[in-house]
Design a protein around this motif. Structure first.
Motif, PDB file in Angstrom:
ATOM      1  N   VAL A   6       0.837  -1.192   0.000  1.00  0.00           N
ATOM      2  CA  VAL A   6       0.000   0.000   0.000  1.00  0.00           C
ATOM      3  C   VAL A   6       0.875   1.247   0.000  1.00  0.00           C
ATOM      4  N   ALA A   7       0.380   2.289  -0.669  1.00  0.00           N
ATOM      5  CA  ALA A   7       0.987   3.619  -0.593  1.00  0.00           C
ATOM      6  C   ALA A   7      -0.079   4.559  -0.038  1.00  0.00           C
ATOM      7  N   ALA A   8       0.302   5.358   0.951  1.00  0.00           N
ATOM      8  CA  ALA A   8      -0.646   6.275   1.584  1.00  0.00           C
ATOM      9  C   ALA A   8      -0.021   7.659   1.678  1.00  0.00           C
ATOM     10  N   ALA A   9      -0.887   8.651   1.875  1.00  0.00           N
ATOM     11  CA  ALA A   9      -0.439  10.044   1.912  1.00  0.00           C
ATOM     12  C   ALA A   9      -0.726  10.674   3.265  1.00  0.00           C
ATOM     13  N   ALA A  10       0.273  11.357   3.782  1.00  0.00           N
ATOM     14  CA  ALA A  10       0.085  12.278   4.893  1.00  0.00           C
ATOM     15  C   ALA A  10       0.094  13.657   4.235  1.00  0.00           C
ATOM     16  N   ILE A  11      -1.098  14.119   3.855  1.00  0.00           N
ATOM     17  CA  ILE A  11      -1.227  15.405   3.173  1.00  0.00           C
ATOM     18  C   ILE A  11      -1.141  16.503   4.227  1.00  0.00           C
ATOM     19  N   PHE A  33      -4.900   7.136   7.123  1.00  0.00           N
ATOM     20  CA  PHE A  33      -4.318   8.012   6.111  1.00  0.00           C
ATOM     21  C   PHE A  33      -4.812   7.508   4.771  1.00  0.00           C
ATOM     22  N   PRO A  34      -5.295   8.394   3.899  1.00  0.00           N
ATOM     23  CA  PRO A  34      -5.832   7.941   2.615  1.00  0.00           C
ATOM     24  C   PRO A  34      -4.746   7.331   1.728  1.00  0.00           C
ATOM     25  N   GLY A  35      -5.160   6.371   0.931  1.00  0.00           N
ATOM     26  CA  GLY A  35      -4.246   5.690   0.021  1.00  0.00           C
ATOM     27  C   GLY A  35      -4.827   4.343  -0.353  1.00  0.00           C
ATOM     28  N   GLY A  36      -4.002   3.482  -0.925  1.00  0.00           N
ATOM     29  CA  GLY A  36      -4.506   2.175  -1.319  1.00  0.00           C
ATOM     30  C   GLY A  36      -3.432   1.308  -1.925  1.00  0.00           C
ATOM     31  N   LYS A  37      -3.897   0.202  -2.481  1.00  0.00           N
ATOM     32  CA  LYS A  37      -2.996  -0.818  -3.012  1.00  0.00           C
ATOM     33  C   LYS A  37      -2.172  -0.305  -4.187  1.00  0.00           C
ATOM     34  N   ILE A  38      -0.922  -0.737  -4.201  1.00  0.00           N
ATOM     35  CA  ILE A  38      -0.023  -0.443  -5.312  1.00  0.00           C
ATOM     36  C   ILE A  38      -0.289  -1.472  -6.404  1.00  0.00           C
ATOM     37  N   MET A  80       3.125  -0.883   4.141  1.00  0.00           N
ATOM     38  CA  MET A  80       2.619   0.420   3.709  1.00  0.00           C
ATOM     39  C   MET A  80       3.747   1.444   3.695  1.00  0.00           C
ATOM     40  N   HIS A  81       3.785   2.206   2.611  1.00  0.00           N
ATOM     41  CA  HIS A  81       4.733   3.301   2.441  1.00  0.00           C
ATOM     42  C   HIS A  81       3.940   4.600   2.579  1.00  0.00           C
ATOM     43  N   LEU A  82       4.316   5.420   3.557  1.00  0.00           N
ATOM     44  CA  LEU A  82       3.611   6.675   3.794  1.00  0.00           C
ATOM     45  C   LEU A  82       4.450   7.838   3.285  1.00  0.00           C
ATOM     46  N   TYR A  83       3.824   8.670   2.463  1.00  0.00           N
ATOM     47  CA  TYR A  83       4.492   9.822   1.850  1.00  0.00           C
ATOM     48  C   TYR A  83       3.949  11.129   2.397  1.00  0.00           C
ATOM     49  N   ILE A  84       4.863  11.986   2.858  1.00  0.00           N
ATOM     50  CA  ILE A  84       4.493  13.360   3.167  1.00  0.00           C
ATOM     51  C   ILE A  84       4.153  14.006   1.826  1.00  0.00           C
ATOM     52  N   SER A  85       2.968  14.597   1.735  1.00  0.00           N
ATOM     53  CA  SER A  85       2.486  15.111   0.457  1.00  0.00           C
ATOM     54  C   SER A  85       1.892  16.499   0.620  1.00  0.00           C
ATOM     55  N   GLU A  86       1.873  17.222  -0.501  1.00  0.00           N
ATOM     56  CA  GLU A  86       1.242  18.544  -0.512  1.00  0.00           C
ATOM     57  C   GLU A  86       0.137  18.547  -1.557  1.00  0.00           C
TER      58      GLU A  86
END
Length: 133
Positions: A6-11, A33-38, A80-86
């Motif tokens: 999973v990839a998710a975003a910390a917006i 945190f929103p996101g979903g399956k890769i 799960m990989h969480l990405y800091i996002s804008e």
């Protein structure tokens, strides 16, 4: 045992992070945190961009990977990989969740998180606190 990735975003906006509330299933009414399956042949960043477009009808820029966690659920094993996002275009609009809210670092411990997302909170709090330092 089934494995999912999973990839998710910390917006992040104004030192707060967007969280969403699940609908249905064993984790109904819990926050995540929103996101979903890769998908196959998709990078982590491509996956999180696509998932946010589908779930929240807005565009993000994944700035950096904050953390990768693994969690064993009764039904499957998840990485799960969480990405800091804008946010770069549009405003988040719910399509799959029952609610969303912007939460500051001081409130992250008070959220009823789905089990895997609990493992993210310490790293995210540290990131948000260091933003204002």
């Amino acid at each position: 045992m089934k494995y999912i990735f999973v990839a998710a975003a910390a917006i992040v906006k104004n030192n707060k992070v967007l969280i969403t509330k699940r609908v249905g299933g064993p984790y109904h009414d819990m926050w995540e945190f929103p996101g979903g399956k890769i998908e196959e042949d998709e990078s982590h960043q491509e996956a999180v961009i696509r998932e946010i477009q589908e779930e929240l009808l807005c565009d993000i820029n994944p700035l950096q990977k904050l953390i990768t966690i693994t969690h064993q659920y009764p039904e499957f094993h998840m990485t799960m990989h969480l990405y800091i996002s804008e946010l770069i275009k549009g405003e988040p609009t719910l399509t799959e969740h029952s609610a969303m809210q912007w939460v500051g670092p001081e409130d992250l411990d008070d959220v009823n998180w789905i089990p895997a997302d609990i493992d993210i909170i310490a790293s995210l709090k540290s990131y948000l606190v260091n933003l204002v330092s």
